[in-house]
Design a protein around this motif. Sequence first.
Motif, mmCIF file in Angstrom:
data_model
loop_
_atom_site.group_PDB
_atom_site.id
_atom_site.type_symbol
_atom_site.label_atom_id
_atom_site.label_comp_id
_atom_site.label_asym_id
_atom_site.label_seq_id
_atom_site.Cartn_x
_atom_site.Cartn_y
_atom_site.Cartn_z
ATOM 1 N N ARG A 1 10.388 13.491 0.029
ATOM 2 C CA ARG A 1 11.131 13.759 1.364
ATOM 3 C C ARG A 1 10.119 13.194 2.321
ATOM 4 O O ARG A 1 8.825 13.041 2.540
ATOM 5 N N ALA A 2 10.891 12.597 3.575
ATOM 6 C CA ALA A 2 10.058 12.007 4.574
ATOM 7 C C ALA A 2 11.213 12.359 5.705
ATOM 8 O O ALA A 2 12.155 11.472 5.966
ATOM 9 N N ALA A 3 11.041 13.576 6.418
ATOM 10 C CA ALA A 3 11.986 13.848 7.471
ATOM 11 C C ALA A 3 12.621 12.752 8.434
ATOM 12 O O ALA A 3 11.713 12.040 8.837
ATOM 13 N N PRO A 4 13.684 12.871 8.723
ATOM 14 C CA PRO A 4 14.840 13.675 8.117
ATOM 15 C C PRO A 4 15.671 13.083 6.805
ATOM 16 O O PRO A 4 16.586 13.700 6.469
ATOM 17 N N TYR A 5 14.777 12.540 5.939
ATOM 18 C CA TYR A 5 15.438 11.826 4.587
ATOM 19 C C TYR A 5 14.759 12.604 3.499
ATOM 20 O O TYR A 5 13.601 12.855 3.494
ATOM 21 N N GLN A 6 15.584 12.870 2.721
ATOM 22 C CA GLN A 6 15.388 13.054 1.267
ATOM 23 C C GLN A 6 15.845 12.112 0.133
ATOM 24 O O GLN A 6 17.074 11.951 0.167
ATOM 25 N N PHE A 7 14.973 11.446 -0.588
ATOM 26 C CA PHE A 7 15.361 10.344 -1.619
ATOM 27 C C PHE A 7 15.317 11.063 -2.918
ATOM 28 O O PHE A 7 14.192 11.869 -3.380
ATOM 29 N N VAL A 8 16.449 10.711 -3.647
ATOM 30 C CA VAL A 8 16.642 11.258 -5.037
ATOM 31 C C VAL A 8 17.428 10.246 -5.793
ATOM 32 O O VAL A 8 18.118 9.351 -5.106
ATOM 33 N N HIS A 9 17.178 10.259 -7.049
ATOM 34 C CA HIS A 9 18.092 9.312 -7.789
ATOM 35 C C HIS A 9 19.660 9.492 -7.722
ATOM 36 O O HIS A 9 20.192 8.592 -7.176
ATOM 37 N N ALA A 10 19.924 10.705 -7.984
ATOM 38 C CA ALA A 10 21.446 10.972 -8.269
ATOM 39 C C ALA A 10 21.835 11.859 -7.025
ATOM 40 O O ALA A 10 23.072 11.618 -6.628
ATOM 41 N N GLY A 11 21.201 12.676 -6.596
ATOM 42 C CA GLY A 11 21.734 13.650 -5.698
ATOM 43 C C GLY A 11 21.042 15.120 -5.887
ATOM 44 O O GLY A 11 20.182 15.220 -6.500
ATOM 45 N N LEU A 12 21.628 16.062 -5.066
ATOM 46 C CA LEU A 12 21.130 17.387 -5.153
ATOM 47 C C LEU A 12 22.292 18.515 -5.387
ATOM 48 O O LEU A 12 23.368 18.254 -5.178
ATOM 49 N N SER B 1 0.687 -1.397 0.066
ATOM 50 C CA SER B 1 0.001 -0.016 0.014
ATOM 51 C C SER B 1 0.767 1.165 -0.078
ATOM 52 O O SER B 1 0.296 2.363 -0.351
ATOM 53 N N ASP B 2 2.153 1.236 0.307
ATOM 54 C CA ASP B 2 2.766 2.418 0.572
ATOM 55 C C ASP B 2 4.152 2.327 -0.029
ATOM 56 O O ASP B 2 5.147 2.012 0.331
ATOM 57 N N CYS B 3 4.274 2.710 -1.551
ATOM 58 C CA CYS B 3 5.690 2.413 -2.308
ATOM 59 C C CYS B 3 5.500 4.108 -3.025
ATOM 60 O O CYS B 3 4.609 4.661 -3.356
ATOM 61 N N VAL B 4 6.653 4.225 -3.063
ATOM 62 C CA VAL B 4 7.044 5.427 -3.924
ATOM 63 C C VAL B 4 8.506 5.043 -5.129
ATOM 64 O O VAL B 4 9.055 4.446 -4.610
ATOM 65 N N PHE B 5 7.988 5.596 -6.119
ATOM 66 C CA PHE B 5 8.894 5.006 -7.391
ATOM 67 C C PHE B 5 9.599 6.395 -8.090
ATOM 68 O O PHE B 5 8.757 7.012 -8.334
ATOM 69 N N LEU B 6 10.964 6.702 -7.925
ATOM 70 C CA LEU B 6 11.389 7.689 -8.421
ATOM 71 C C LEU B 6 11.899 7.269 -9.600
ATOM 72 O O LEU B 6 12.223 6.289 -10.075
ATOM 73 N N LYS B 7 12.140 8.425 -10.504
ATOM 74 C CA LYS B 7 12.640 8.146 -12.049
ATOM 75 C C LYS B 7 14.181 8.484 -11.878
ATOM 76 O O LYS B 7 14.751 9.277 -10.949
ATOM 77 N N GLY B 8 14.815 7.689 -12.740
ATOM 78 C CA GLY B 8 16.190 7.607 -12.824
ATOM 79 C C GLY B 8 16.788 8.034 -14.252
ATOM 80 O O GLY B 8 15.847 8.225 -14.896
ATOM 81 N N ASN B 9 17.847 8.356 -14.387
ATOM 82 C CA ASN B 9 18.351 8.969 -15.769
ATOM 83 C C ASN B 9 18.145 8.012 -16.950
ATOM 84 O O ASN B 9 17.687 8.328 -17.981
ATOM 85 N N HIS B 10 17.986 6.479 -16.573
ATOM 86 C CA HIS B 10 17.799 5.476 -17.548
ATOM 87 C C HIS B 10 16.428 5.545 -17.937
ATOM 88 O O HIS B 10 15.970 5.342 -19.371
ATOM 89 N N GLU B 11 15.389 5.615 -16.970
ATOM 90 C CA GLU B 11 14.032 5.898 -17.312
ATOM 91 C C GLU B 11 13.971 7.170 -18.304
ATOM 92 O O GLU B 11 13.076 7.312 -19.216
ATOM 93 N N GLU B 12 14.346 8.306 -17.846
ATOM 94 C CA GLU B 12 14.543 9.295 -18.559
ATOM 95 C C GLU B 12 14.972 9.107 -20.078
ATOM 96 O O GLU B 12 14.252 9.592 -21.213
ATOM 97 N N ALA B 13 16.095 8.467 -20.172
ATOM 98 C CA ALA B 13 16.513 8.207 -21.716
ATOM 99 C C ALA B 13 15.660 7.312 -22.208
ATOM 100 O O ALA B 13 15.242 7.594 -23.677
ATOM 101 N N LEU B 14 15.181 6.318 -21.671
ATOM 102 C CA LEU B 14 13.864 5.590 -22.584
ATOM 103 C C LEU B 14 12.870 6.465 -23.079
ATOM 104 O O LEU B 14 12.577 6.344 -24.283
#
Length: 242
Positions: free
Chosen positions: A153-164, A78-91
């Motif tokens: 974002r879910a404090a104190p964590y920020q989730f991202v594919h590559a970074g900021l 019930s609780d999933c988050v799917f982030l985009k990576g650079n390879h999905e962007e390329a496709l």
Amino acid sequence: MSEPANLHDTQLPPSAKILVAIGDIHGRLDLLDRLLPKISEHLDGRAARLVFLGDYIDRGPDSAGVLDRLIGVRESFSDCVFLKGNHEEALLDFLAAPEEMASWLGWGGDATLLSYGLDTDEFEDIKALRDAFAAALPDDHFRFLLDLELFHRAAPYQFVHAGLNPDLPFDRQIERDLLWIRDRFFNANPKSFGDWVIVHGHTPVDAPDNLSWRINVDTGAVWSSQLTAVVLDGEDRRFLTS
């Protein structure tokens, strides 16, 4: 220049769920199928949010199977988050502009196409290859790819594919940095991000980077046969591998 990313906050309730971030899969369905039961066993029925950090496809042998499995996880958990990576962007860029993005085939896109039954050697025309891929790509896979998020974002964590980008405030980050950045992020002053801990993938490492200000769980699954997840339970961090 890329526009600022469309980002959002998620504030977890006081009885915060455990957070589980899964690194770059790159077509290794076999490793994903080993790791998911380990995550379930570790959670032992406790509420959790699964955050997949992108790069589900390319290079490995079964990108189509990985997307199938992730869609199934989304439907059953019930609780999933799917982030985009650079390879999905390329496709997606290849589907939109195949001549401009023919380089995707050399980044591992040829393996993705093969998982959908398309051998690039059988196509002399790149547009014909794109058209065949568009026809072979199931609608639910395409919708899944279109719906991927850039950030969570879910404090104190920020989730991202590559970074900021440490030189930009959170609300001015651009998509290219979120999907591609490396050195500027790694060389940043950790104070640039305040009290946040950045959880990311994108850059393969032999063992997870477990630093005070960032966690990298991309352990190069396609080459190492080690797919890694980090279980974040408050300040406690536990790493699980396939």
